[in-house]
Design a protein around this motif. Structure first.
Motif: not given
Length: 438
Positions: A150-162, A174-184, A193-197
């Motif tokens: 279940s951690q496949w996405r985190t694993m991919g980012h970890e490898i890229a970071n290395q 690649f394990l950093s997070k972004i924050f934003f405002v969405k109109k609801m 979200a993850d750095y890539d959205g």
């Protein structure tokens, strides 16, 4: 009048990533001047992950291997110092090649090659990655990671970071997070979200307007301006518990919070004395000092990387322009003269440049950059309305909002304006903030 005041305030708020000796490492690590407009990224090939076990694997396991490969490829390609070299199917067909060797990757243009191998012990996934110098045709490092499937996405980012860490000596983002405002509906909520959205999570569910998220790594909380109690006040939400609590309230507005580099102070805008001025609060919302005292609106404070200076926007000269001051409010000087409207400054990680929103002659809001002496003015965007810039943790990318393809989505670009990418696709997304490394 109240409606006009609220609309003006919203506009004000919205604008406001086999051990070797150091000598051995040195021959592979790259040195890149991130301020350069002509960065030449290093080409890296990333081969498709191969299964090296001796037992039957399911179709889901095969798909998982492809997913992790794609994450590593996308991460490396995203990094400003690298570009991903894809496999040329025409080349393989022409020369009847079933599998590329290192020399083949070199001929495709790769300076480095990453190979990935997978096993599935105890219903987990173990990935061995190896990094090769394609020009010298030799392996230079390797590692192995084991994670739950279940951690496949985190694993991919970890490898890229290395990989980034080995080649540049710098931490990957690649394990950093972004924050934003969405109109609801009629509300505007804070999202993460993850750095890539990917892996989007809604942090607030207040049913009101929330703006200007700013992450505090010391407390694992997001500070923001909210209309939760009618007038705009300073609130925060705990990322782990989703608990929303009030930090500060004063007469008038509390807007545009920005956490200091040491995590102990908050620069923000207060209008408690009738005019929008910049103040510094402690992390609990108590006033430490008023920094500005001028006619007009002062807004959008941003700290220099060392915390010794603050850039901000002010219309004290008649139109919004950028100013610099020491962090105690002294030594104020005007920075921009190149446009009739400059706002929302952010400071580069090197401390030598300011990126901001500038209204061009066409009337469009674009992202611009200038050095801290007021010279070398550059425009980075040329389509849509572009606002709310913020730097990535490594200082090599900028996140921003743009209306180029929607009513507003989140985009990123390299600091030279290249490789502009769309992260969100739902529309009505603004106010992005890029959190620090984990």
């Amino acid at each position: 009048m109240k409606l006009i005041y609220c609309l003006s305030l919203l506009l004000l708020l919205a604008l406001s990533s086999y051990a070797q000796s150091d000598d051995e490492l040195g021959q592979y690590r790259m040195s890149v001047d991130v301020s350069s407009k002509d960065i030449q990224p290093t080409p890296v090939g990333i081969d498709r992950m191969k299964y090296i076990g001796n037992q039957y694997i399911t179709r889901d396991d095969s798909v998982l291997m492809n997913y992790i490969t794609r994450i590593v490829q996308d991460d490396v390609d995203f990094h400003a110092d690298f570009e991903f070299v894809p496999i040329d199917s025409f080349y393989l067909k022409t020369y009847e090649i079933k599998e590329l060797d290192i020399l083949g990757w070199q001929r495709l243009g790769a300076d480095y090659l990453v190979r990935l191998e997978a096993e599935f012990p105890s219903n987990k996934i173990r990935v061995r990655w190896k990094l090769y110098d394609a020009l010298r045709q030799q392996q230079i490092t390797k590692d192995v990671l084991t994670r739950e499937k279940s951690q496949w996405r985190t694993m991919g980012h970890e490898i890229a970071n290395q990989i980034v860490k080995y080649l540049t000596g710098e931490d990957g983002i690649f394990l950093s997070k972004i924050f934003f405002v969405k109109k609801m509906g009629d509300a505007k909520e804070i999202f993460m979200a993850d750095y890539d959205g990917a892996s989007e999570i809604q942090l607030t569910n207040t049913g009101v307007i929330n703006l200007s998220p700013c992450y505090s790594p010391k407390t694992n909380e997001v500070f923001f301006t909210s209309y939760l109690e009618d007038d705009p006040k300073l609130f925060k939400v705990n990322i782990s518990t989703r608990k929303v609590s009030k930090v500060a309230e004063f007469k008038g507005i509390v807007a545009a919070p920005e956490i200091s580099p040491d995590g102990r102070k908050i620069a923000c805008v207060l209008s408690k004395d009738g005019n929008s001025e910049i103040y510094v609060l402690d992390i609990h919302g108590r006033i430490i000092k008023r920094l500005t005292n001028a006619r007009g609106i002062d807004s959008a404070p941003t700290w220099s990387p060392d915390g010794q200076m603050i850039a901000f926007s002010s219309d004290r000269s008649g139109s919004p322009q950028l100013y610099l001051m020491d962090s105690d409010g002294l030594n104020v000087r005007r920075l921009t003269y190149q446009s009739g409207y400059n706002d929302s400054p952010i400071w580069s990680s090197r401390g030598d440049r300011i990126t901001f929103v500038s209204r061009t002659r066409s009337g469009r809001f674009d992202l611009a950059s200038i050095d801290t002496s007021g010279n070398d003015y550059r425009i980075y965007t040329e389509v849509g309305m572009n606002e709310n810039p913020h730097f990535s943790p490594d200082g090599k990318h900028i996140i921003f909002s743009s209306t180029r393809l929607s009513q507003g989505d989140i985009y990123t670009m390299d600091i030279n304006g290249k490789n502009q990418r769309r992260l969100t696709r739902t529309g009505k997304c603004t106010n992005p903030y890029w959190g620090p490394l984990e």
